[in-house]
Design a protein around this motif. Structure first.
Motif, PDB file in Angstrom:
ATOM      1  N   ASP A 122       5.309   3.383   1.911  1.00  0.00           N
ATOM      2  CA  ASP A 122       5.512   1.465   1.253  1.00  0.00           C
ATOM      3  C   ASP A 122       4.962   0.262   2.129  1.00  0.00           C
ATOM      4  O   ASP A 122       5.990   0.228   2.796  1.00  0.00           O
ATOM      5  CB  ASP A 122       6.721   1.600   1.035  1.00  0.00           C
ATOM      6  CG  ASP A 122       6.303   0.039  -0.348  1.00  0.00           C
ATOM      7  OD1 ASP A 122       5.718  -0.423  -0.036  1.00  0.00           O
ATOM      8  OD2 ASP A 122       7.062  -0.452  -1.457  1.00  0.00           O
ATOM      9  N   ALA A 123       3.550   1.062   2.376  1.00  0.00           N
ATOM     10  CA  ALA A 123       3.342  -0.176   3.518  1.00  0.00           C
ATOM     11  C   ALA A 123       2.827  -1.616   3.277  1.00  0.00           C
ATOM     12  O   ALA A 123       2.435  -2.156   2.289  1.00  0.00           O
ATOM     13  CB  ALA A 123       2.224  -0.145   4.481  1.00  0.00           C
ATOM     14  N   MET A 124       3.928  -2.494   3.693  1.00  0.00           N
ATOM     15  CA  MET A 124       3.433  -3.948   2.886  1.00  0.00           C
ATOM     16  C   MET A 124       3.008  -5.232   3.929  1.00  0.00           C
ATOM     17  O   MET A 124       3.177  -5.478   5.553  1.00  0.00           O
ATOM     18  CB  MET A 124       5.228  -4.962   2.918  1.00  0.00           C
ATOM     19  CG  MET A 124       5.508  -5.926   2.284  1.00  0.00           C
ATOM     20  SD  MET A 124       6.692  -5.906   1.769  1.00  0.00           S
ATOM     21  CE  MET A 124       7.225  -7.563   2.703  1.00  0.00           C
ATOM     22  N   SER A 125       2.192  -5.557   3.670  1.00  0.00           N
ATOM     23  CA  SER A 125       1.274  -7.013   4.450  1.00  0.00           C
ATOM     24  C   SER A 125       1.939  -8.108   2.681  1.00  0.00           C
ATOM     25  O   SER A 125       1.537  -8.357   2.123  1.00  0.00           O
ATOM     26  CB  SER A 125       0.356  -6.869   4.418  1.00  0.00           C
ATOM     27  OG  SER A 125      -0.420  -5.545   5.088  1.00  0.00           O
ATOM     28  N   LEU A 150       2.956  -3.698  12.603  1.00  0.00           N
ATOM     29  CA  LEU A 150       3.991  -2.867  11.564  1.00  0.00           C
ATOM     30  C   LEU A 150       4.179  -3.060  10.127  1.00  0.00           C
ATOM     31  O   LEU A 150       5.276  -3.508   9.805  1.00  0.00           O
ATOM     32  CB  LEU A 150       5.138  -3.136  12.836  1.00  0.00           C
ATOM     33  CG  LEU A 150       6.631  -2.088  12.233  1.00  0.00           C
ATOM     34  CD1 LEU A 150       5.819  -0.484  12.698  1.00  0.00           C
ATOM     35  CD2 LEU A 150       7.125  -2.784  13.146  1.00  0.00           C
ATOM     36  N   ALA A 151       3.008  -2.266  10.162  1.00  0.00           N
ATOM     37  CA  ALA A 151       3.451  -2.523   8.031  1.00  0.00           C
ATOM     38  C   ALA A 151       3.959  -1.263   7.479  1.00  0.00           C
ATOM     39  O   ALA A 151       5.123  -1.120   6.800  1.00  0.00           O
ATOM     40  CB  ALA A 151       1.894  -2.125   7.739  1.00  0.00           C
ATOM     41  N   TRP A 152       4.644  -0.589   8.211  1.00  0.00           N
ATOM     42  CA  TRP A 152       4.809   0.889   8.020  1.00  0.00           C
ATOM     43  C   TRP A 152       5.388   1.749   9.760  1.00  0.00           C
ATOM     44  O   TRP A 152       4.773   1.770  10.052  1.00  0.00           O
ATOM     45  CB  TRP A 152       4.766   1.674   6.559  1.00  0.00           C
ATOM     46  CG  TRP A 152       6.023   2.419   6.757  1.00  0.00           C
ATOM     47  CD1 TRP A 152       6.222   3.007   5.722  1.00  0.00           C
ATOM     48  CD2 TRP A 152       5.276   4.333   6.765  1.00  0.00           C
ATOM     49  NE1 TRP A 152       7.090   4.411   5.550  1.00  0.00           N
ATOM     50  CE2 TRP A 152       6.350   5.279   6.224  1.00  0.00           C
ATOM     51  CE3 TRP A 152       4.516   4.405   7.321  1.00  0.00           C
ATOM     52  CZ2 TRP A 152       6.394   6.330   6.704  1.00  0.00           C
ATOM     53  CZ3 TRP A 152       4.545   6.189   8.188  1.00  0.00           C
ATOM     54  CH2 TRP A 152       5.887   6.577   6.961  1.00  0.00           C
ATOM     55  N   ASN A 153       6.856   2.394   9.268  1.00  0.00           N
ATOM     56  CA  ASN A 153       7.108   3.220  10.276  1.00  0.00           C
ATOM     57  C   ASN A 153       8.390   4.918  10.143  1.00  0.00           C
ATOM     58  O   ASN A 153       8.835   4.259   9.550  1.00  0.00           O
ATOM     59  CB  ASN A 153       7.152   2.808  11.724  1.00  0.00           C
ATOM     60  CG  ASN A 153       8.527   2.468  11.935  1.00  0.00           C
ATOM     61  OD1 ASN A 153       8.822   1.699  10.658  1.00  0.00           O
ATOM     62  ND2 ASN A 153       9.311   2.391  13.234  1.00  0.00           N
ATOM     63  N   VAL A 196       0.672  -0.943   0.022  1.00  0.00           N
ATOM     64  CA  VAL A 196      -0.247  -0.172   0.300  1.00  0.00           C
ATOM     65  C   VAL A 196       0.650   1.081   0.113  1.00  0.00           C
ATOM     66  O   VAL A 196       2.121   1.292   0.605  1.00  0.00           O
ATOM     67  CB  VAL A 196      -1.488  -0.209   0.703  1.00  0.00           C
ATOM     68  CG1 VAL A 196      -1.577   1.219   0.971  1.00  0.00           C
ATOM     69  CG2 VAL A 196      -1.256  -1.259   0.886  1.00  0.00           C
ATOM     70  N   LEU A 197       0.489   2.009  -0.827  1.00  0.00           N
ATOM     71  CA  LEU A 197       1.667   3.159  -1.022  1.00  0.00           C
ATOM     72  C   LEU A 197       0.852   4.208  -1.120  1.00  0.00           C
ATOM     73  O   LEU A 197      -0.256   4.561  -1.354  1.00  0.00           O
ATOM     74  CB  LEU A 197       2.251   2.929  -2.418  1.00  0.00           C
ATOM     75  CG  LEU A 197       3.030   1.978  -2.709  1.00  0.00           C
ATOM     76  CD1 LEU A 197       2.452   1.096  -3.448  1.00  0.00           C
ATOM     77  CD2 LEU A 197       4.354   2.423  -3.051  1.00  0.00           C
ATOM     78  N   GLU A 212       3.368   5.359  12.627  1.00  0.00           N
ATOM     79  CA  GLU A 212       3.618   3.611  12.252  1.00  0.00           C
ATOM     80  C   GLU A 212       0.816   3.354  12.002  1.00  0.00           C
ATOM     81  O   GLU A 212       0.929   4.087  12.361  1.00  0.00           O
ATOM     82  CB  GLU A 212       2.660   2.860  13.944  1.00  0.00           C
ATOM     83  CG  GLU A 212       3.186   1.369  13.427  1.00  0.00           C
ATOM     84  CD  GLU A 212       3.308   0.823  14.805  1.00  0.00           C
ATOM     85  OE1 GLU A 212       3.889   1.490  15.503  1.00  0.00           O
ATOM     86  OE2 GLU A 212       2.368  -0.665  14.864  1.00  0.00           O
ATOM     87  N   ILE A 213       2.221   2.510  10.037  1.00  0.00           N
ATOM     88  CA  ILE A 213       0.894   2.170   9.591  1.00  0.00           C
ATOM     89  C   ILE A 213       0.739   1.322  10.609  1.00  0.00           C
ATOM     90  O   ILE A 213       1.493   0.117  10.012  1.00  0.00           O
ATOM     91  CB  ILE A 213       1.432   2.187   8.361  1.00  0.00           C
ATOM     92  CG1 ILE A 213       1.074   3.676   7.562  1.00  0.00           C
ATOM     93  CG2 ILE A 213       0.327   1.763   7.753  1.00  0.00           C
ATOM     94  CD1 ILE A 213       1.032   4.317   5.824  1.00  0.00           C
ATOM     95  N   VAL A 214      -0.920   0.719  10.009  1.00  0.00           N
ATOM     96  CA  VAL A 214      -1.275  -0.848  10.407  1.00  0.00           C
ATOM     97  C   VAL A 214      -2.656  -1.118   9.260  1.00  0.00           C
ATOM     98  O   VAL A 214      -3.064   0.146   9.398  1.00  0.00           O
ATOM     99  CB  VAL A 214      -2.623  -0.959  11.732  1.00  0.00           C
ATOM    100  CG1 VAL A 214      -2.862  -1.956  11.897  1.00  0.00           C
ATOM    101  CG2 VAL A 214      -1.430  -1.279  13.352  1.00  0.00           C
TER     102      VAL A 214
END
Length: 140
Positions: A100-103, A84-87, A52-53, A66-68
């Motif tokens: 750039d949050a990743m799962s 903790l997809a991104w911080n 997710v960008l 922080e992104i969840v």
């Protein structure tokens, strides 16, 4: 003399009611959201990896963000929660920050939508109502 005293009591009563009801202006409060999030896109990178960008612009300085990500299938079932997809540290007010949050989605699951939540302290599986920002996006 009696009229002056009565007028003084009435004025004090009105001032007291206004003070108690909170009808006074407080210029210290702001309706500005803590962060502005724009340009959200999703990329399926294969093998269950989703990115997710987007861009976050804080309206004030944050020592931590922080992104969840919380993913749902077409029936609304939660299929993954990435705590903790991104911080980032030291986010400055007005400074646009690309994320750039990743799962990783479990094999056999297909996401239909996700929640993007932003916290100003480590989530650690805590209360989602503590998020300073939340949006839900459908995948097409």
């Amino acid at each position: 003399m009696k009229n002056g005293l009565m007028l003084g009591v009435v004025v004090l009563l009105i001032v007291g009611i206004v003070a108690i009801s909170g009808c006074t202006s407080n210029s210290g409060e702001s309706n500005t959201p803590p962060v502005n999030v724009t340009g959200i896109t999703v990329q399926n990178s294969g093998y269950g990896s989703y990115h997710v960008l987007g861009t976050i612009t804080p309206s004030k300085d944050f020592s931590y963000l922080e992104i969840v990500l919380k993913w749902y299938d077409a029936e609304g079932n939660v299929i993954e929660r990435s705590s903790l997809a991104w911080n980032t540290n030291d986010a400055k007010a007005g400074e646009s920050i690309k994320f750039d949050a990743m799962s990783f989605i479990p094999e056999g699951s297909t996401p239909a939508k996700f929640d993007l939540l932003i916290f100003d302290s480590p989530f650690d599986g805590g209360d989602e109502s503590d998020a300073i920002y939340k949006t839900t996006q459908n995948l097409n």
